[in-house]
Design a protein around this motif. Structure first.
Motif, PDB file in Angstrom:
ATOM      1  N   ALA A 131       0.896  -1.231  -0.138  1.00 16.70           N
ATOM      2  CA  ALA A 131      -0.151   0.046   0.032  1.00 16.70           C
ATOM      3  C   ALA A 131       0.697   1.294   0.100  1.00 16.70           C
ATOM      4  CB  ALA A 131      -0.881  -0.224   1.128  1.00 16.70           C
ATOM      5  N   LYS A 132       0.356   2.226  -0.510  1.00 19.21           N
ATOM      6  CA  LYS A 132       0.964   3.631  -0.671  1.00 19.21           C
ATOM      7  C   LYS A 132       0.676   4.516   0.554  1.00 19.21           C
ATOM      8  CE  LYS A 132       1.460   3.573  -5.579  1.00 19.21           C
ATOM      9  NZ  LYS A 132       1.022   4.259  -6.908  1.00 19.21           N
ATOM     10  N   PHE A 133       1.364   5.630   0.893  1.00 16.21           N
ATOM     11  CA  PHE A 133       1.098   6.589   1.995  1.00 16.21           C
ATOM     12  C   PHE A 133      -0.064   7.440   1.408  1.00 16.21           C
ATOM     13  CE2 PHE A 133       1.557  10.619   3.742  1.00 16.21           C
ATOM     14  CZ  PHE A 133       1.834  10.394   5.096  1.00 16.21           C
ATOM     15  N   PRO A 134      -0.748   7.537   2.420  1.00 17.33           N
ATOM     16  CA  PRO A 134      -1.048   7.410   4.182  1.00 17.33           C
ATOM     17  C   PRO A 134      -1.495   6.192   4.456  1.00 17.33           C
ATOM     18  CG  PRO A 134      -2.776   8.782   3.391  1.00 17.33           C
ATOM     19  CD  PRO A 134      -2.187   8.524   1.992  1.00 17.33           C
ATOM     20  N   LEU A 135      -2.211   5.104   3.494  1.00 14.42           N
ATOM     21  CA  LEU A 135      -2.858   4.124   3.839  1.00 14.42           C
ATOM     22  C   LEU A 135      -1.944   2.976   4.411  1.00 14.42           C
ATOM     23  CD1 LEU A 135      -5.460   2.297   3.731  1.00 14.42           C
ATOM     24  CD2 LEU A 135      -4.687   1.621   1.582  1.00 14.42           C
ATOM     25  N   ASN A 136      -0.716   2.990   3.873  1.00 10.85           N
ATOM     26  CA  ASN A 136       0.147   2.141   4.837  1.00 10.85           C
ATOM     27  C   ASN A 136       0.265   2.411   6.173  1.00 10.85           C
ATOM     28  OD1 ASN A 136       1.702   4.446   4.288  1.00 10.85           O
ATOM     29  ND2 ASN A 136       3.159   3.123   2.591  1.00 10.85           N
ATOM     30  N   VAL A 137       0.597   3.539   6.450  1.00  8.94           N
ATOM     31  CA  VAL A 137       0.732   4.180   7.879  1.00  8.94           C
ATOM     32  C   VAL A 137      -0.463   3.936   8.735  1.00  8.94           C
ATOM     33  CG1 VAL A 137       1.275   5.894   9.220  1.00  8.94           C
ATOM     34  CG2 VAL A 137       2.535   5.549   7.113  1.00  8.94           C
ATOM     35  N   ILE A 138      -1.596   4.308   8.106  1.00  3.65           N
ATOM     36  CA  ILE A 138      -2.993   4.184   8.720  1.00  3.65           C
ATOM     37  C   ILE A 138      -3.289   2.561   8.882  1.00  3.65           C
ATOM     38  CG2 ILE A 138      -5.294   4.038   8.505  1.00  3.65           C
ATOM     39  CD1 ILE A 138      -4.878   6.890   6.936  1.00  3.65           C
ATOM     40  N   GLY A 139      -3.095   1.877   7.916  1.00  3.84           N
ATOM     41  CA  GLY A 139      -3.184   0.071   8.038  1.00  3.84           C
ATOM     42  C   GLY A 139      -2.237  -0.262   9.147  1.00  3.84           C
ATOM     43  N   PHE A 140      -1.194   0.000   9.085  1.00  2.00           N
ATOM     44  CA  PHE A 140      -0.133  -0.610   9.903  1.00  2.00           C
ATOM     45  C   PHE A 140      -0.325  -0.239  11.551  1.00  2.00           C
ATOM     46  CE2 PHE A 140       3.890  -0.191  12.536  1.00  2.00           C
ATOM     47  CZ  PHE A 140       4.371  -1.589  12.246  1.00  2.00           C
ATOM     48  N   HIS A 141      -0.822   0.996  11.769  1.00  2.00           N
ATOM     49  CA  HIS A 141      -1.313   1.327  13.290  1.00  2.00           C
ATOM     50  C   HIS A 141      -2.796   0.875  13.586  1.00  2.00           C
ATOM     51  CE1 HIS A 141       2.289   3.721  14.122  1.00  2.00           C
ATOM     52  NE2 HIS A 141       2.397   4.194  12.698  1.00  2.00           N
ATOM     53  N   MET A 142      -3.485   0.588  12.514  1.00  2.00           N
ATOM     54  CA  MET A 142      -5.060   0.538  12.999  1.00  2.00           C
ATOM     55  C   MET A 142      -5.035  -1.021  13.218  1.00  2.00           C
ATOM     56  SD  MET A 142      -7.109   2.852  13.285  1.00  2.00           S
ATOM     57  CE  MET A 142      -8.596   2.005  13.045  1.00  2.00           C
ATOM     58  N   GLU A 143      -4.247  -1.699  12.363  1.00  2.00           N
ATOM     59  CA  GLU A 143      -4.328  -3.417  12.526  1.00  2.00           C
ATOM     60  C   GLU A 143      -4.382  -3.889  13.899  1.00  2.00           C
ATOM     61  OE1 GLU A 143      -2.546  -7.298  10.545  1.00  2.00           O
ATOM     62  OE2 GLU A 143      -1.348  -5.726  10.819  1.00  2.00           O
ATOM     63  N   PRO A 144      -3.377  -3.587  14.736  1.00  2.00           N
ATOM     64  CA  PRO A 144      -3.418  -4.252  16.149  1.00  2.00           C
ATOM     65  C   PRO A 144      -4.608  -3.657  16.947  1.00  2.00           C
ATOM     66  CG  PRO A 144      -1.412  -3.118  15.714  1.00  2.00           C
ATOM     67  CD  PRO A 144      -2.315  -2.831  14.617  1.00  2.00           C
ATOM     68  N   LEU A 145      -5.146  -2.523  16.633  1.00  2.00           N
ATOM     69  CA  LEU A 145      -6.288  -1.987  17.306  1.00  2.00           C
ATOM     70  C   LEU A 145      -7.487  -2.832  16.918  1.00  2.00           C
ATOM     71  CD1 LEU A 145      -5.793   1.717  17.387  1.00  2.00           C
ATOM     72  CD2 LEU A 145      -5.261   0.416  19.001  1.00  2.00           C
ATOM     73  N   MET A 146      -7.733  -3.346  15.740  1.00  2.00           N
ATOM     74  CA  MET A 146      -8.902  -3.804  15.129  1.00  2.00           C
ATOM     75  C   MET A 146      -8.747  -5.274  15.655  1.00  2.00           C
ATOM     76  SD  MET A 146      -9.725  -2.370  11.249  1.00  2.00           S
ATOM     77  CE  MET A 146      -8.027  -2.772  10.617  1.00  2.00           C
ATOM     78  N   LEU A 147      -7.600  -5.906  15.617  1.00  2.00           N
ATOM     79  CA  LEU A 147      -7.408  -7.361  16.243  1.00  2.00           C
ATOM     80  C   LEU A 147      -7.643  -7.392  17.677  1.00  2.00           C
ATOM     81  CD1 LEU A 147      -4.311  -8.181  14.059  1.00  2.00           C
ATOM     82  CD2 LEU A 147      -6.720  -8.922  13.712  1.00  2.00           C
ATOM     83  N   LYS A 148      -7.608  -6.461  18.220  1.00  2.00           N
ATOM     84  CA  LYS A 148      -7.735  -6.480  19.640  1.00  2.00           C
ATOM     85  C   LYS A 148      -9.336  -6.535  19.977  1.00  2.00           C
ATOM     86  CE  LYS A 148      -3.430  -4.372  21.570  1.00  2.00           C
ATOM     87  NZ  LYS A 148      -2.818  -3.271  22.196  1.00  2.00           N
ATOM     88  N   LEU A 149     -10.043  -6.141  19.041  1.00  2.00           N
ATOM     89  CA  LEU A 149     -11.382  -6.364  19.225  1.00  2.00           C
ATOM     90  C   LEU A 149     -11.997  -7.620  19.619  1.00  2.00           C
ATOM     91  CD1 LEU A 149     -12.561  -3.888  16.449  1.00  2.00           C
ATOM     92  CD2 LEU A 149     -12.789  -3.566  19.062  1.00  2.00           C
ATOM     93  N   ALA A 150     -11.224  -8.928  18.672  1.00  2.00           N
ATOM     94  CA  ALA A 150     -11.456 -10.138  19.032  1.00  2.00           C
ATOM     95  C   ALA A 150     -10.609 -10.863  19.974  1.00  2.00           C
ATOM     96  CB  ALA A 150     -11.126 -10.603  17.770  1.00  2.00           C
TER      97      ALA A 150
END
Length: 408
Positions: A131-150
């Motif tokens: 992915a390109k900026f800024p999606l790559n940065v957003i995805g990288f930092h959001m992924e742990p937060l979304m996974l923690k939902l489960a």
């Protein structure tokens, strides 16, 4: 939307995913899911798979006893899945949220007692490759937060590497369960292994995606050619001509490597041969004839092609990446190098090219390790977990639903 009729005696499992076995970009995760479900006791369970609609695919079909429903795109499918579940909530026993970058956020609309989380691998560094900026940065930092939902859900995964990643995010060790990886064909007896090519031959099999490391393979192969000028590289998988032109062609030109496609007899004299999409049978034939599979991916859930190659008598050369270390038993059943280390990758290819007792020992260990993995074993492990959970639910008074039969 389809109507549902109740029948007796079966546990109903709704599985949510962003791809299914017939999706245009289906891969190892989709094969894993389909093979596991079709081999599970369909007399005991009813499986309904819900995913986005793709052009040319029917909205409803049954494949190998599994009901497939397709609705919406990769975003709106969440809404349609929610609507489907709410319409049939009283008759669905479990909902499996299969995460592969995309997930369904069942934390917010499925009861905790019914939720199961299923993930093959985390994305992590791959965000910066795909992915390109800024999606790559957003995805990288959001992924742990979304996974923690489960993190409080029952969780399924396929490798110790992914399990460890989940534990670091706060998932409870007792609720993260490993399903063994599998292959869908019978392991070849040793006497059926095909004769290796007369010249050192290496193979990559998979998608043309940057994080898979095809460019690393070609670069390392270019260095290997300096010592083994007769060596050859086979690349199997639907050829992405844009990727070849932008990522691989400059490397091939730098090393003076020739490339092409096989002739009508399936042969090629080029240094690098692009086979394109091949059948499963042809893939196994090529694997068995090659001296080693090369797969320096950045991250995988497991690396199914590694186990497939080992099952037909060919070891693999891989990066020390999550998933790949599990598929090679941490280097006991394959060749490991640091990810991104071109020289190290080339040296391991040289080691395989030299053959001898060292090569034969690694080849045998790879085969022995592969014998542990088959989708029959995967299905058996999944069935046992499901039966344990059903029994627990029945004892607590939370279960007892019947079969859902989906009709037009």
């Amino acid at each position: 939307m389809n109507t549902i009729h109740e029948q007796d005696g079966k546990t109903v499992v709704l599985l949510l995913s962003w791809r299914d076995i017939r999706s245009p970009k289906s891969g190892g995760a989709e094969i894993f899911t389909h093979e596991m479900l079709k081999r599970s006791q369909q007399g005991r369970f009813q499986f309904i798979h819900f995913s986005p609609q793709f052009e040319g695919m029917p909205e409803h079909e049954v494949i190998d006893g599994i009901t497939y429903i397709r609705k919406g795109n990769i975003y709106s499918v969440i809404y349609y899945a929610m609507r489907y579940y709410r319409r049939h909530r009283g008759k669905i026993d479990y909902v499996i949220n299969q995460a592969n970058t995309h997930q369904f956020f069942t934390r917010f609309w499925v009861e905790a007692s019914k939720r199961i989380f299923f993930i093959h691998q985390l994305t992590r560094e791959i965000w910066f490759e795909n992915a390109k900026f800024p999606l790559n940065v957003i995805g990288f930092h959001m992924e742990p937060l979304m996974l923690k939902l489960a993190r409080k859900d029952r969780t399924l995964t396929v490798s110790p590497s992914t399990r460890y990643d989940l534990l670091k995010l706060g998932f409870h060790p007792d609720r993260v369960h490993l399903l063994p990886e599998g292959i869908e064909f019978d392991h070849w007896p040793r006497e059926q292994f095909l004769t290796k090519e007369p010249n050192p031959t290496f193979m990559y099999a998979g998608r043309f995606v940057k994080y898979k490391g095809i460019d690393l393979v070609v670069e390392a192969f270019g260095q290997l050619k300096e010592k083994f000028p007769q060596a050859m590289l086979w690349i199997a998988g639907k050829t992405d001509k844009t990727y070849v032109a932008e990522q691989l062609l400059p490397i091939m030109k730098r090393y003076g490597l020739t490339y092409g496609e096989p002739d009508e007899q399936g042969r090629s004299q080029a240094d690098i041969t692009f086979y394109g999409f091949v059948s499963a049978e042809h893939k196994l034939e090529l694997m068995s004839r090659a001296h080693a599979l090369v797969f320096p991916s950045l991250r995988e859930g497991w690396g199914l092609t590694i186990t497939e190659a080992a099952a037909v008598g060919t070891p693999s050369i891989v990066s020390n990446s999550p998933g790949l270390v599990d598929a090679t038993d941490f280097g006991k059943s394959g060749y490991l190098c640091f990810h991104g280390d071109i020289r190290g990758l080339s040296e391991q290819m040289e080691r395989a090219a030299k053959g001898g007792e060292d090569y034969m020992a690694i080849r045998e260990r790879a085969y022995q390790y592969a014998l542990r993995f088959h989708f029959d074993h995967t299905a058996a492990a999944f069935e046992q977990l499901m039966e344990d959970w059903v029994e627990e639910a029945e004892q607590s008074g939370q279960s007892g639903h019947s079969l859902l039969h989906v009709q037009q």
